[in-house]
Structures are given as C-alpha cells and as structure tokens.
Design an enzyme around this catalytic site. Structure first.
Site, PDB file in Angstrom:
ATOM      1  N   TYR A   1       0.845  -1.189   0.000  1.00 47.91           N
ATOM      2  CA  TYR A   1       0.000   0.000   0.000  1.00 47.91           C
ATOM      3  C   TYR A   1       0.885   1.245   0.000  1.00 47.91           C
ATOM      4  O   TYR A   1       1.778   1.364  -0.826  1.00 47.91           O
ATOM      5  CB  TYR A   1      -0.983  -0.047   1.180  1.00 47.91           C
ATOM      6  CG  TYR A   1      -2.118   0.901   1.015  1.00 47.91           C
ATOM      7  CD1 TYR A   1      -2.961   0.824  -0.093  1.00 47.91           C
ATOM      8  CD2 TYR A   1      -2.351   1.902   1.951  1.00 47.91           C
ATOM      9  CE1 TYR A   1      -4.003   1.716  -0.274  1.00 47.91           C
ATOM     10  CE2 TYR A   1      -3.404   2.795   1.789  1.00 47.91           C
ATOM     11  CZ  TYR A   1      -4.224   2.697   0.669  1.00 47.91           C
ATOM     12  OH  TYR A   1      -5.247   3.583   0.495  1.00 47.91           O
TER      13      TYR A   1
ATOM     14  N   LYS B   1     -20.688 -20.496  -9.247  1.00 46.18           N
ATOM     15  CA  LYS B   1     -20.043 -20.371 -10.552  1.00 46.18           C
ATOM     16  C   LYS B   1     -18.603 -19.888 -10.384  1.00 46.18           C
ATOM     17  O   LYS B   1     -17.684 -20.364 -11.057  1.00 46.18           O
ATOM     18  CB  LYS B   1     -20.821 -19.373 -11.409  1.00 46.18           C
ATOM     19  CG  LYS B   1     -20.478 -19.427 -12.873  1.00 46.18           C
ATOM     20  CD  LYS B   1     -21.183 -20.584 -13.550  1.00 46.18           C
ATOM     21  CE  LYS B   1     -21.032 -20.538 -15.039  1.00 46.18           C
ATOM     22  NZ  LYS B   1     -22.073 -21.269 -15.743  1.00 46.18           N
TER      23      LYS B   1
END
Length: 764
Positions: free
Chosen positions: A40, A95
C-alpha cells in the site's frame, strides 16, 4: 435422503463454518512493515503511475487479467425463475468456485438490482475496468440476448452469457461426434429443438455455424411448433420459424435425425422415438429430469445415441467442460471478445479430445476398463485432466487468428505446461475417490458406530451411495443417534455383546481359535476377544460377510492394529504391512510412506514399502515419481542411516527397472526441479515432478505428514493400509467426518480392486 434433510444440509453447507463459498486471499507477502509499505502506501503509487502512463500495464501490476465478473440480476435462476439478485448470489458464488477449481480463474460474483436492460448494461460498463472478462448468468430471455450483444459491442474484454453458449458449445461437440458415429452429415439431418429459450437459440445458431440447414430445423416452445404464421414471435424465435404445416412435437419427430431437448421432463414418449429416423440422436438435456428417461430411451431404440444433462448416465452435457477453459484461453491472450471463431474452436477441441486415448486416471475415476469413442462416450468427462491443456490453447489460437488477441502466445509448449500447473489437484483426488466408489459400493464395517462423527460419516456414505455401512456398537445408543441425525435407513446394526449376536460371536471365536491356537490364543481368550468390536469386525471381513472395515477414530493406532494383524494378517508374499497418506497440497497430491507402522525399516523393507506405495499411486490414477528421502544426497554420507536408503534404491533399480525412483535425496532437492535437475542430472527423477516420497523411518514420515496437515492446511487421506489380506483401514485418532468419508471410499476401492484380482485369477 429426504428433501427436508437435504434442504437443511444445503443450508448448513452454505452457512458454516463461515457464510458463502469464496473469499479473497493475499497473493503477496504481508508479514513485515516493508511488505505493507510495498503493498500500500507509499509503494503502491509506483504501479499506479505506470498504469496511468500505459493503461495496458494494469494487466502487469494487478489481478485484472485473471479475474472474471460473474454477473446476474436473478431473473432466470436455475429452474427457480425470477427470484431476485440477493437470492441468486449462492449460484453466482458457485459459478465463481467452478472458475477457480477448474481453470484457476478468480471469479467475483456481482448481483445487480435491476431488470432494466439499459441500466444493467450501463452498470456493467461502469465496473468493467476492474475485470479481465464478464460472465453473464441467469438472465431471462429475451433481455439476455440484448444485454450480451450490446456488452460485446461496447466493451473491449471477453463477454459471454454461459447459459446460452456453454450448453451450445458442449452439445455441438457431442453432436459432431454423434453424427460421425451415425454416419450422417450435419448439412443433411433433420433437427427438432424442444425449447426456445436462450440456450436453445444459441445451440441452434451454433449448429448452423457448423452446417445445419435452417429448412431442416423445427423449434418448439410451450405453445407448440414455432411457425412463420404465428403472431407475436420474438425476433429470436422468428429466426427459426418453420414453413411446415405441423403443430406438435409428435409431428415434428417423424423421420427426425436429431432431437435437442432444452425444455421440460417427460415431453418425449417412446412412441415418438419410434418414429425417428435410423440411428437417432437424442440429447435430452432438461435438468434434473430429462425429456425422456435414459433407460426408457435405450430400451425403446437399440440404435439410439443418447446424451443428457445428468452425471449418472453416459454423455453428460455439462457446461463445466466449457466456460472455465474458454475464459482461460481468452484471458491468456487478453482477447477483446469471445467471438464465434473461439467458440467453434472450443467445439472442435472438445470433439477431437473425445477421440484421443483416455488417460488411465479418467478410466479409474469412472471405474471402466477403457473409455473409448463410441455411443456411450461422445463427449469428454468433466474430470478429464486434459481439458485445461486442450481447450484454452484452441481458444487462444482462434483469438489470435481472428485478430482479437492483444497478447499473443509465442511458446505453446511453455503455455501448456503453465496450464497444467494451474489445474492443481486439490480436490480432484477426493472427487475421483467418491465417484469410483459409487460405481460399485461395498459393505463396510464401522467398528465405532456409536460415536457421533463416525455415524455421521456412515450416514453420508450411505446416502451418497459410496458404501453400504454395517454399524457395530451399542444398539440402543446407535438407534438414539440415528434418530437424532434423522438417519432412518434400514442399515445393519450389530452389537457383538448382545444375546442376539451370541451364535455369530461363538462362530467367530471358533474361527479365531483355529487361526491362532499355536500363537497363544485359547478358546477362552478367543471368546473374550469376539466381544470386542475390532476383532468381531475384522472377522466379518475375513469370513466374507463384509468387504472392508474402518476403525481407529477413538483408540490409539497400535491398539487397533493388533486385532487386525491377528485376525487378518499380511497378504501373501508381504514382509511388512505399511501405510500411505495422500496429502492434497498446492502442488498436487503427494503420496507419503510409511506414516504409521514401521519404526525403522531395513533397506529390503523400504524397497517393499516403496513398491506398495507406487501401486497405491497407480491405483488412484497417478504415475508414481518416487524420491527416497534422507539427510544426504546420492551417497554423500556413508552413515548406515543414509546407506540404508541407498541400498533400498539399488534393490528397486535391480528388481523394478521401469519404476521411476531414485535417492537417497534431500527433500528440497526432490521438491525443487531447479535444484535437483541442475545438481543431479543423472537421477531417474531428474526433469520430473516428484509425487511420491518414501521416508527412512516412522519418525520422519509421521512428523512430516502432520506438519503438512496443520501448518499448510493440507488435507490428508489416510493412513491407507497396504499389505494386508483384506480391505481394512485404521483411521487417525479423532479423524473428521470428511476424513472418515474419504477413508470409506478408499476402503471400497480397495475391496473393488481385490475383487477384480480375484476374478482375473479365477478366469486364468
């Protein structure tokens, strides 16, 4: 299993131990302040600036290129209809799970609260920069057609509505092969399509792309035959309207060569089948129940070639054969779309793969001597490990040739190797075990059935068709637990100590006394022992009243091993029984031995353990590549401990020259091809991925497998007992329900293999 119980189990599965089926995990180190500063602020600014200068660098510095959005508005979820976006989320998560396990693609599910086509499209376009591809799912027709068409035109990343194209691609591959077997041409055959939804329209369009003639196609919806003189047809239905003066499915089926069912159960009768042309092709793909039952269809027409959407019949048209691998190929060349050329390439690759020699691993999974191209094998099996190496390259090449690939692949051999690495084997071994056991379930004794987890496992294997359990223990306690678990099946319960088992107990005691009267067994001790479940259960297996046994959940391994050795004993020609653990790791399955029995085996015993472990790997469909582990490398130490391993390798090379085994070798050199290949190029395991590890003693093997299990969160199947006369396996202390279920499947497969060898021997 009752529907209510199945409902509760499904809810618990999705809710526990944490809600949902997918999560985000870090792919970079994050342990130190330095790591976080790179991940970060301030380090993250650097890739941001690079991407700002060149947008394509987003694929270089982020996960975009391996991320697919699974997007729905919940308007056509499974067979449940328009149930809304929140209710569709479990399906979209599912899925995403399939994307990951079959093709190593990170699927992120997104549910949109809108039925407005423009709003849906605008939302997807707005979030599209996040993703490498868009998989549309469970959107009702006709809106699904418009949404997909516009997104494909307006986005520069792959977009596919799997409900349409997945079924189309898989069924088209099956149809090409079925026509070849029927000696017919797609250009000539008469096709009946029952159903006019998104999947049916897409299937028919794809069949046309391969040569089917519009004048030979009849499509039906819930109102009957779609004719040109019908009013209020959607543009998609009008595309396939026929000029023939027929109204019903009965009329359409007369002299038809092909039936494509994407409608509802039971719409096709045996009489309809009888009116079809010779060698009819019937794809009854309604789920869960097809348009005509598989067995009924085969009984009606001997010349039929049949496919369904079900896994319990040959030729399952399963979308998982397509969408993970199509997106994999599209992502890997950064395709701007999934076009017709790519879909057709997937069809051809699937059709061609069916005609190639099937790997033994697939034959083992489906418990068949040899799967070969024919009426019962016109499409690959979902667990075929070749799919990831065959379909994505075909799709990628088509993308390159059709001009939609932005990052062409140059080294196809390297690409194929990368695909195979992606495929992993985390739960494929477990699926293979369960599927293979279900083909021919065996009677398995659960010697500790009055314990809750053991009985839970027995219930699962019964309901899943993995095994027929025989429950040993306190009858009253078992019945109480069965009621608590709603395990209402009429399975055999035996309490060896109750009066009703006295006659059988005495029979077994006499047999034990006969076996061991010159080994310290008295008639009295034999009778006492037969009141103990491990002796009693082992004797059931010995006498052929059960095919296998599981025990050890609540007792130390040596205490369970003693009665097993006394009753069953070692197989003919075996010096030492041993155990193998299959560790399911990120680098694939690893076979470890001996993990439970032999404290300090000799060189000869190590060689025997190695050969038996290799047989286990082969039984489960893997070609064993074996490292004989030590603290030294190929004679670098003359200490007796190292020399023992070296001697075992020499014995193996002399007795089994075709066995891929070498050592002694240190673990890091065995695991790392980069280290091993460069330092020891002469080794038989050089250039190969080692999957079988033989340890020099019990300390190292047992410690290693338990470290792997606890520290790396690796699943373990085992200990798998080898070298006994019968299929008896001893669980690790406190095994989980899943581990007991897996070991039951192992026991069933063990019994199956013994039955096969016995039959083969009797036929000689």
């Amino acid at each position: 299993m009752s529907k209510e119980k199945q409902r509760r189990e499904a809810l618990v599965y999705h809710a526990k131990p944490q809600p949902g089926k997918i999560k985000v995990v870090p792919t970079k180190p994050y342990a130190t302040q330095r790591d976080l500063a790179l991940a970060y602020s301030p380090g993250v600014a650097e890739p941001c600036l690079e991407i700002h200068k060149n947008t394509e660098d987003v694929y270089k510095y982020t996960s975009k290129g391996n991320t697919v959005a699974v997007i729905s508005n919940g308007t056509a979820v499974l067979g449940l209809g328009n149930i809304g976006p929140e209710a569709s989320k479990p399906v979209m998560e599912g899925k995403s799970l399939l994307f990951k396990i079959f093709a190593d693609i990170d699927g992120i599910d997104i549910e949109l609260d809108t039925e407005d086509v423009d709003k849906f499209i605008e939302t997807v376009k707005t979030i599209a920069p996040t993703f490498g591809g868009i998989n549309l799912e469970d959107i009702k027709a006709p809106e699904a057609f418009e949404i997909e068409r516009r997104l494909k035109e307006e986005l520069d990343i792959p977009v596919m509505h799997d409900d349409q194209h997945g079924t189309a691609i898989i069924s088209a591959a099956a149809l090409l092969n079925a026509l070849e077997l029927a000696d017919k041409r797609l250009e000539d055959v008469k096709i009946v399509v029952s159903g006019a939804g998104a999947a049916a329209i897409s299937c028919t369009r794809l069949y046309q792309a391969f040569g089917a003639k519009l004048e030979n196609i009849v499509m039906l919806d819930s109102k009957g035959v779609i004719r040109k003189d019908r009013d209020n047809l959607t543009s998609q239905k009008a595309e396939f309207a026929t000029a023939r003066k027929i109204d019903t499915l009965d009329e359409a089926m007369v002299d038809a060569d092909v039936f494509i069912g994407l409608s509802m159960a039971g719409v096709v009768s045996p009489d309809m089948l009888k009116t079809m042309a010779t060698n009819p092709i019937v794809f009854a793909m309604a789920n869960p129940d097809p348009e005509i039952a598989y067995d009924v269809a085969l009984a009606t027409r001997e010349d039929i070639i049949m496919a369904t959407g079900r896994s319990d019949h040959p030729n399952q048209v399963n979308n998982v054969l397509g969408f993970p691998f199509i997106f994999r190929g599209a992502l890997d060349v950064r395709a701007t779309k999934i076009n017709e050329e790519m879909k057709m390439a997937a069809v051809v690759a699937l059709a061609e793969l069916t005609k190639e020699a099937v790997p033994e691993q697939v034959n083992i999974t489906y418990d068949t001597t040899r799967l070969t191209f024919g009426k019962e094998y016109i499409i690959p099996k979902p667990f075929d490990p070749r799919l990831i190496a065959k379909i994505p390259p075909a799709v990628a090449k088509a993308a390159m040739e059709s001009g939609v690939a932005r990052s062409p692949i140059k080294d196809w051999d390297k690409y194929e190797e990368e695909l195979l690495q992606r495929s992993g084997n985390d739960n494929k071994v477990v699926r293979m075990l369960h599927n293979r056991a279900k083909v021919n379930p065996k009677k398995i004794v659960f010697a500790e059935a009055e314990l809750l987890d053991v009985l839970k496992a027995a219930q699962i294997v019964y309901e899943e068709g993995i095994a027929t359990p025989i429950l040993l223990g306190n009858r009253e306690r078992i019945l109480e637990l069965k009621e608590e678990l709603e395990f209402d099946a009429d399975v055999k319960i035996i309490d060896p100590r109750e009066e009703g088992a006295k006659q059988l107990r005495q029979k077994y005691a006499r047999r034990l006394y006969e076996l061991r009267q010159r080994k310290g067994e008295t008639e009295y001790s034999a009778n006492v022992n037969m009141g103990k479940r491990n002796y009693f259960g082992a004797m059931m297996v010995l006498e052929g009243e059960a095919d296998g046994m599981l025990s050890g959940y609540s007792r130390a391994y040596p205490k369970v091993l003693k009665p097993v050795f006394e009753v069953i004993g070692r197989a003919s020609g075996v010096q030492k029984a041993s155990t193998v653990n299959i560790m399911i790791t990120d680098r694939g399955p690893m076979f470890l031995a001996d993990t439970s029995i032999n404290i300090d085996p000799s060189a000869e015993e190590l060689a025997e353990i190695t050969k038996m472990t290799a047989n286990v790997a082969s039984t489960f469909g893997f070609d064993p590549v074996i490292a004989m582990l030590s603290y030294s490398n190929y004679g670098s130490s003359s200490h007796p401990k190292a020399k023992k391993v070296n001697d075992a390798v020499r014995i193996l090379h002399e007795k089994y020259p075709d066995l891929v085994v070498d050592g002694e070798v240190q673990t890091d050199f065995a695991l790392s091809r980069e280290l091993g290949d460069s330092t020891f190029p002469f080794s038989k395991i050089s250039t190969k991925k080692v999957n079988t590890f033989i340890f020099p003693n019990l300390d190292s093997a047992n410690i290693t497998y338990k470290l792997l299990k606890q520290l790396n969160n690796a699943s373990s199947i085992g200990p798998i007992m080898v070298g006994l006369r019968k299929a008896i396996h001893i669980l690790q202390l406190g095994a989980s329900v899943d581990e007991i279920v897996n070991m039951t499947a192992v026991a069933v497969i063990d019994a199956q293999e013994r039955e096969k060898r016995k039959m083969a021997k009797s036929q000689k």
